[in-house]
Design an enzyme around this catalytic site. Structure first.
Site, PDB file in Angstrom:
ATOM      1  N   LYS A  81      66.432  45.305  52.926  1.00 46.80           N
ATOM      2  CA  LYS A  81      64.994  45.569  53.097  1.00 46.80           C
ATOM      3  C   LYS A  81      64.225  44.981  51.911  1.00 46.80           C
ATOM      4  CE  LYS A  81      62.122  49.644  54.166  1.00 46.80           C
ATOM      5  NZ  LYS A  81      62.168  51.118  54.354  1.00 46.80           N
ATOM      6  N   SER A 156      60.711  52.631  58.769  1.00 43.99           N
ATOM      7  CA  SER A 156      60.170  51.397  58.241  1.00 43.99           C
ATOM      8  C   SER A 156      61.215  50.309  57.970  1.00 43.99           C
ATOM      9  CB  SER A 156      59.422  51.679  56.934  1.00 43.99           C
ATOM     10  OG  SER A 156      60.313  52.171  55.940  1.00 43.99           O
ATOM     11  N   SER A 180      62.863  56.655  57.811  1.00 37.14           N
ATOM     12  CA  SER A 180      62.858  55.188  57.873  1.00 37.14           C
ATOM     13  C   SER A 180      64.225  54.512  57.923  1.00 37.14           C
ATOM     14  CB  SER A 180      62.071  54.622  56.685  1.00 37.14           C
ATOM     15  OG  SER A 180      60.704  54.855  56.857  1.00 37.14           O
TER      16      SER A 180
END
Lengths: 470, 65
Positions: A81, A156, A180
């Site tokens: 990420k 996310s 997330s």
């Protein structure tokens, strides 16, 4: 040996490289080939660093030829990420504001994986500043679900979920402040571990909420998550909130039986208003765990809606405080939904914020009392499977908060309590969409969750299903 | 704990140094209002000596089964 090395598990590929059954270059090239095919459809990567990855793979192979294995993941290519700082690399945090931000330090979690010998494939897409549960990003476009391209990945950690599911990377770091990691794991059919607050250092990870943020992996199995957690966990002088003390052998935990363990099923909240297919998967998962020898009992929990509300207050205030300067100087550079959610934090008086933090201890104590007789609790990650990108594209309109709240309903209470939770692929809808379940454990008892998850995955094949390239 | 009105939010935001217009204040009120309602039962009920750090103590306390 798999004809396509990228299809192997993290644990298997690391061992295959170590045994010289496959080279790091072959493995890296295999991932890059899949990335080249899938990226135009998924939008999972923020940056692809093919040339540098192959060069690093060659160096790893050369070192291994000389007898030097740098760590448990020597020569294994990974992507993470795009919120984990790596010195000298652009780290966008999924935002326009940090489009050109070059980190000067490397996050502890990332450094520990680098020290274990991993190679960087690039960086993965995410919701802007990790503040969105769907996978939409108004600056870089939505990430598409590999199992159904018109569906969301969840967020996310949207790129992490999609890239692991499509076998573009063997695993990926995510972060979980309100769900997330678990939501992309659920929507994309991969395994995701939200760690206990304090288990993994957050140094060098973009902050969203200092009270709720956690670092953890998304991978293809509980076994792979255990391997990564063992490498990343532990004290860190750069993050005083990371707990000290000896670490369990997470990998060893995944080999254990679950005979005699007790798993709790909530009597309310987590079983209310479920989509019928999600409810059926929950029932089937409970049945499978019983077949593996677990005792399953019902547990009556305190009011989870209060936990959700408290988590919202804490997150809103802390996120607004982190972003205040940019909210003043660059409000036009935020996406509409993220700005709206950041502005929510302005409305909460300090006394209410502190009350929400002061209540956290008693709330956790009450939860512990309710689950004192169980080793873990099982619950859906979300009441529904992946909605379409179109129907969840609510921006900052009046439907935004209801959509967000519905998706995150079962994840936020766990963040408020700071508990570990392992999301595992547990089934599919008739339409072929993955459905995940979360195992929620005691504080710092990730090992038991990994043990249960691994036992479930030995008995099922949901985690092995690879989306077809159509 | 009462959910704030749009007018109150407009004033609070200004004090916080991030002024918002009436339309945004109304949107914030609609968006975060339910969280105020959700915490209403807890507000004003906590013991005097309770500190946020209690959470860490509970988190690290051993569970007896």
């Amino acid at each position: 040996m798999s004809p396509e090395p990228a299809l192997m598990s993290l644990t298997s590929v690391a061992q295959a490289i170590a045994d010289k059954r496959v080279s790091s270059r072959e493995v890296t090239q295999s991932c890059l080939n899949r990335i080249a095919r899938w990226q135009p459809r998924l939008n999972a990567f923020m940056a692809i660093e093919a040339e540098a990855a192959l060069k690093a793979a060659d160096a790893a192979d050369a070192a291994l030829a000389k007898g030097a294995r740098h760590g448990a993941l020597h020569g294994v290519p990974l992507a993470h990420k795009d919120m984990y700082y790596e010195a000298g690399k652009v780290v966008t945090c999924g935002s326009r504001i940090r489009r050109d931000f070059v980190a000067t330090t490397t996050s502890t979690a990332l450094q520990r994986l680098k020290d274990a010998g991993t190679i960087r494939l690039g960086s993965l897409q995410m919701a802007e500043f990790a503040y969105g549960p769907t996978g939409h990003n108004s600056h870089y476009g939505p990430v598409h679900n590999p199992f159904a391209l018109d569906r969301i990945t969840g967020g996310s950690s949207s790129g992490s979920g999609a890239a692991v599911a499509a076998r573009l990377t063997f695993a990926a770091l995510g972060s979980d402040t309100g769900g997330s990691i678990r939501m992309p794991a659920h929507f994309c059919g991969v395994t995701g571990l939200k760690t206990t607050v304090g288990r993994v250092s957050r140094a060098g990870a973009m902050p969203l909420s200092q009270s709720l943020d956690t670092v953890g992996p998304l991978a293809r199995s509980a076994e792979d998550c255990a391997l990564l957690l063992g490498l990343m966990a532990g004290a860190d002088p750069e993050d005083p909130t990371a707990v000290t003390g000896p670490l369990p052998d997470f990998a060893a935990a995944t080999t254990g039986s679950i005979k005699g363990l007790t798993i709790g099923v909530p009597t309310a909240f987590y079983v209310d208003d479920l989509d019928a297919e999600v409810a059926a998967v929950l029932d089937a998962t409970i049945a499978a765990l019983k077949r593996e020898g677990a005792n399953v009992v019902q547990v009556e929990l305190p009011d989870q809606r209060q936990l959700t509300a408290a988590s919202q207050l804490v997150l809103a205030v802390e996120a607004a405080a982190f972003h205040k300067r940019w909210m003043i100087e660059r409000p036009q550079d935020y996406g509409p939904q993220v700005l709206m959610r950041l502005q929510n934090g302005l409305a909460i008086p300090g006394v209410l914020y502190l009350e929400a933090l002061r209540w956290r201890g008693p709330a956790l104590a009450a939860h512990r009392a309710a689950v004192v007789d169980v080793d873990a609790m099982i619950a859906p990650v979300s009441p529904i499977a992946a909605p379409t990108i179109a129907e969840s594209d609510v921006g900052n309109g009046p439907d935004a908060e209801p959509v967000i709240q519905r998706l995150t309903r079962f994840t936020r209470p766990i963040n408020y309590l700071g508990l570990p939770s392992l999301a595992i692929p547990a089934g599919f809808t008739r339409g072929g969409l993955p459905v995940g379940m979360q195992l929620v454990g005691r504080s710092f008892d990730e090992a038991t969750l990994l043990r249960i998850g691994a036992a479930f995955q030995r008995a099922t094949d949901f985690h092995d299903r690879v989306p077809a390239f159509t | 704990m009462t959910r704030p009105t749009a007018k109150e939010i407009k004033a609070i935001a200004e004090i916080a140094g991030v002024p918002v217009d009436a339309e945004i204040a109304a949107r914030i009120a609609n968006s975060i209002g339910p969280a105020f309602d959700g915490c209403a039962a807890v507000g004003g009920t906590l013991p005097f000596d309770l500190e946020p750090a209690t959470f860490v103590g509970v988190q690290t306390a051993r569970t007896a089964r």
